[in-house]
Structure formats: C-alpha cells, structure tokens
Scaffold this active site. Sequence first.
Site, PDB file in Angstrom:
ATOM      1  N   CYS B 224       0.811  -1.227   0.000  1.00 42.15           N
ATOM      2  CA  CYS B 224       0.000   0.000   0.000  1.00 42.15           C
ATOM      3  C   CYS B 224       0.839   1.269   0.000  1.00 42.15           C
ATOM      4  O   CYS B 224       0.316   2.362  -0.221  1.00 42.15           O
ATOM      5  CB  CYS B 224      -0.904   0.010   1.222  1.00 42.15           C
ATOM      6  SG  CYS B 224      -1.598  -1.603   1.589  1.00 42.15           S
ATOM      7  N   HIS B 367      -3.371   8.305   5.337  1.00 43.24           N
ATOM      8  CA  HIS B 367      -3.491   6.968   4.745  1.00 43.24           C
ATOM      9  C   HIS B 367      -4.974   6.589   4.740  1.00 43.24           C
ATOM     10  O   HIS B 367      -5.487   6.103   3.739  1.00 43.24           O
ATOM     11  CB  HIS B 367      -2.647   5.976   5.551  1.00 43.24           C
ATOM     12  CG  HIS B 367      -2.584   4.603   4.969  1.00 43.24           C
ATOM     13  ND1 HIS B 367      -2.237   4.369   3.664  1.00 43.24           N
ATOM     14  CD2 HIS B 367      -2.834   3.382   5.522  1.00 43.24           C
ATOM     15  CE1 HIS B 367      -2.279   3.057   3.420  1.00 43.24           C
ATOM     16  NE2 HIS B 367      -2.645   2.439   4.535  1.00 43.24           N
ATOM     17  N   HIS B 401      -9.259   1.861  -1.995  1.00 42.71           N
ATOM     18  CA  HIS B 401      -7.838   1.570  -1.862  1.00 42.71           C
ATOM     19  C   HIS B 401      -7.357   0.852  -3.115  1.00 42.71           C
ATOM     20  O   HIS B 401      -7.871  -0.203  -3.470  1.00 42.71           O
ATOM     21  CB  HIS B 401      -7.633   0.676  -0.630  1.00 42.71           C
ATOM     22  CG  HIS B 401      -6.232   0.645  -0.110  1.00 42.71           C
ATOM     23  ND1 HIS B 401      -5.150   1.086  -0.848  1.00 42.71           N
ATOM     24  CD2 HIS B 401      -5.727   0.234   1.085  1.00 42.71           C
ATOM     25  CE1 HIS B 401      -4.048   0.930  -0.130  1.00 42.71           C
ATOM     26  NE2 HIS B 401      -4.371   0.426   1.046  1.00 42.71           N
TER      27      HIS B 401
END
Lengths: 93, 475
Positions: B224, B367, B401
């Site tokens: 990520c 994030h 995401h």
Amino acid sequence: MSENDREEIARKVREVLAEAIRRPAEEIRLEDELIQDLGIESVDLIALVFDLEDTFGRHLDDEELKGLTTVGSIVDLLASAPAAGAGGEAKGE
Amino acid sequence: MTGLRPGGGRAGRRVAVTGVGLVTSLGSDLAAFWRRCLAGEAEVEPVPAAWSTYGPLRSRIWSPLGAWERPTPLLGRLEIRQLDPSSRIALLAAESALDHAALPRRAADPKRNGFRLEGIEPERAGVYLGTGVGGLQTCLESGRFLAFDRGKRRLRELVARLQEEGSLRVEEAAGEIEAELDRLPIPSLFNPFSVAMTMPNASAAALSIKLGLNGPAVTVAAACASGTAALGQGFRAIREGRCDFALAGGTELLSDPYGCCFRGFDALHVLATGERPPGEANRPFDEGRTGFLFGEGGAALLVLEELEGARRRGAPIRAEIAGYGETSDAWSVMAMEPGGRQIRRAIEEALADAGLDAADVGYVNAHGTGTPANDPLEAGVLAEVFPHRPRVNSTKSLLGHTLGASGAIEAAVTVLSLESGHLHPSRNLEKPVGDLAYVTAPVEASPRHAVSQSFAFGGQNSVLALSQAPRAVEG
C-alpha cells in the site's frame, strides 16, 4: 473456402499488419517479406501470431508457423484447414 | 526550524512537481477528476455477480475503474499485446503527466515506436514506479489457461457427444456440464508474453523504453505504500544529483474474472461490509467504518524535475516535494505496530528532511483506509505529531484503496490541493474518530506545506512532505 473468403482473410490480415507497423493497409502487398520488407522484429512476430490466433479464433502450431515468411503465406495458412492436432478453433472467455 | 525554506534541510537541489497524470475510478481527465473530488463523489458498485458463485463473500462492493483504455500514439497494436493492463495504465497516466508538464514528445525511432522528451537529457532521466502486485492479471490468466484449457475443451466434446444421444436425462447432464463450463472463464490462448508482462518491473521498463529515459528505472514494491515510496525514491535521486528528471508514481490493476484479488482481501476481513447503501459503506475515520473499499486499480504519475532546470525550460511549477521519510514497523505483515512509533518517526523524518517544523504543516492527506484498527492508530499519531490540528482528509474515502497506486494518487491530490487552494471532503465522515480537523465539506485553504502518508502490509511507512510552488525570488 471461396475466393471471397480468401479475400476477406487477406483484407483482415492487411488490417492487422497495418495497425501493427503503423503503415496504410494499401501499402502492404501479399509478396512482402514480414522481416525484410515490413521490418517486423522477432519478438513482434510472436505478438503478431498471438494477435492473428486471437483475431481468427484459431490455434497455429509450430509446424504451421515454419512456412510463414510473407504476407501471402499468412493468408494461405489462415485460408487452409487447421492441421490435425493444432487445437482447432480457439474457445475462451 | 520555522523559516527555513523547504528543501533547505540537507541539500541545495530542490525538486519541483511539474505535471500530474492519473487514471482513477473518478476518471482520467485531471480537471474533471479534481472537480469530482471536491464534490466528494465516489464510484461504488456491487461486485460482479459471478464472483459470489465461487464462494461466499463478506464484502459486496468495489470501486470499478470503468472504461479506462484509450488510443495513444505510445502504443501500437502489437505493443498492447505485450504489456499487462497495469503497465498500459501507467503509460496512459505518464502521457497525461507529460502533457500537464508541457513536455512535448517527438518520435525518435519510428520503427520501434520510440519517443524522446524535448529538452530532457535521457541519461539524467529516471523512472521510479510503485506497484503492489505487478502484472498479476497476466500471471493469473496464464495459469488459468494452463490449468483449464484442455479440460474445458474435453468437457465441451463430452457435451456434444451427450447431446447426440438425445435423451432428456442426458440433456440435463449436458446442461449441468455447460453451466459448470461457464464458470471457467479462461483466455483463448496461452500468452507467449506472460513472463515479460507479469514481472513487477514491466511498467517501469515500459516507461523507460517508450520515452527513452536512460537513467535508473526502479520498481518499488511496498504494497500500500509503493506509490509513495517510489515518489520518495525519485525525489531523493533528483535532490542527490543522480537525476534531473523523473517520472514517478504508482500503478495497479486488481481485477480478474473470478474476483481472486478481491477475495484475498475479503478473506482477511479488511473490506467494507454491512447493510449501508454502497455509496455510504466506505467510511474512513468514521465511527461506523467497517473496512476499506476495494478499488479495481489506477495509476498516478508525477513529473519531477530539478527546480532550476524546470524553471529554465519554463515548466509549470505546480508544487515542490520537500522531504521524504520512511521507516519499518518490524512488527507484523498485516497489523500496524500498536502505538504507531515508527509511523511517527517516518513523519518526523520527512519533516526534518524538508527543514520543516510540524507546526508548518497545514494539511495532511492521511493513509485513511477505513479499517477498524488502523484509523484510530493513525488519528492518534496525527494528534501527537500535529497538536496544532492541521486539516486532514482521506482520498480513499472517494476512490477506495488501489494498493500500489493509492499513495501516488494521494500525492497527486496533495499537489492539486496545494496548487488550487482547495481541499476535498472526506466522504461519509459523520462521527469522527479522534479530535482532528477533518475536512467534511469542500474548503478553500492555502496550506504552504502538506504531508501525504502511506502505511503498507509488511510494515513499511512512507511519508512525503510537499510544499506550495516556490516563488521565483526564493530561488
């Protein structure tokens, strides 16, 4: 395979090649050599066969590919009956 | 340290962002993308129905990319055959970024369809690209072909023979076999380019080959955090004098006909679930969050240039990357270290690298995944590091995401925020976690400095410090 079918295959093959080498389809002649005249490199030759198999829905085995040197030879191959054991029609998603 | 100019921390060379290119679930046109972000829009849909036929799923929503492919002079017919979709997405994002940076391309090698960038020295130009899974789609496709092609063809032959018999029972059997066959979507051919298309560095290689960039072509795989880490590496290469120019960012494509990638995350209980309507289920930093929204993929490429060189060529200076920090939790593959000590250290390292005080930061692109465990931990660290309460939002609240692409997309959003003086709202944020200055409606704001941060499966923490475009007199 009628003459019309063969012409249709030739038209489609020219179309694929024209897009692949970014030249007008009219400039591509049946007698053109794939490597010498059209400048297709060996890796692109693999991509071309992959593209033709997908476009025409037909597996081409190594024996059949040996004779591929000119545009006309591609047309001849695709106009012919599939070789025994060549996998025949491609079926997938 | 307030008062030090950005980039004045350790070295004289400064790094400008001159172009941004994106492919996202909110589109690829930068202006339209930014309008939609500011309006708090999201594309959220039920997952393809076929995915549930392979087994039950907990999460039922995703953010699909839509029709992202477009014709480009960069890719000829046979070239498309040799690049995984994740690499093609990267090339499209790069094309947009170069246009945005006013960097024309000229055909340099017509036979190989190769290009050069006007005014850029190839040997001083690099590619720094993040990806979580590389050409996974090609790998899965090739595996499916080998595993199922022969069996599928044999079953089809069996169906044909059963049908010839003509009895009803046989027909029923044939129908069942057919239905089973329909659950086996496989490619029609074995892909002869499966190696070259699967390798994680394929996208970085495609950019370097296509644009004739002879400097380093680096692939960063940090799940990520990949996109953020790739931008950090590109930034450092320019600041330390190894390059003058870099195309940097991230790319990812996580879709497949079986929903295999989706199921991988679903099995970990990390995706958004629950009974809310699809558009309301993704809720980063909200008390009602249940997990992250799975994004099909995307890409963001930023054009980074040494500031003085960019000025000499008259490039649009959109923002500056002023610092980068990275740490590792050394704790767990999946869970964040309790207390977030290494996240805090990564933020502080980025600020020190930029010559900034925490108090200089006016905006944090978090994030912000929306998982129950991560959001409170991140919010806690932000409250500790930034007691002056800079504004905070989560771009994942809009786009979901997208693994290796998300950090780069969020850095691009941070550049757009600094350049436009507007911040996008964090969607579905009604009962916030912690006492942070969350952006819940589009707002005009002119922070001089911002932070964009990503934390990865594997424990890698990557933080970029970005600043408004420096005025010419500063330099």
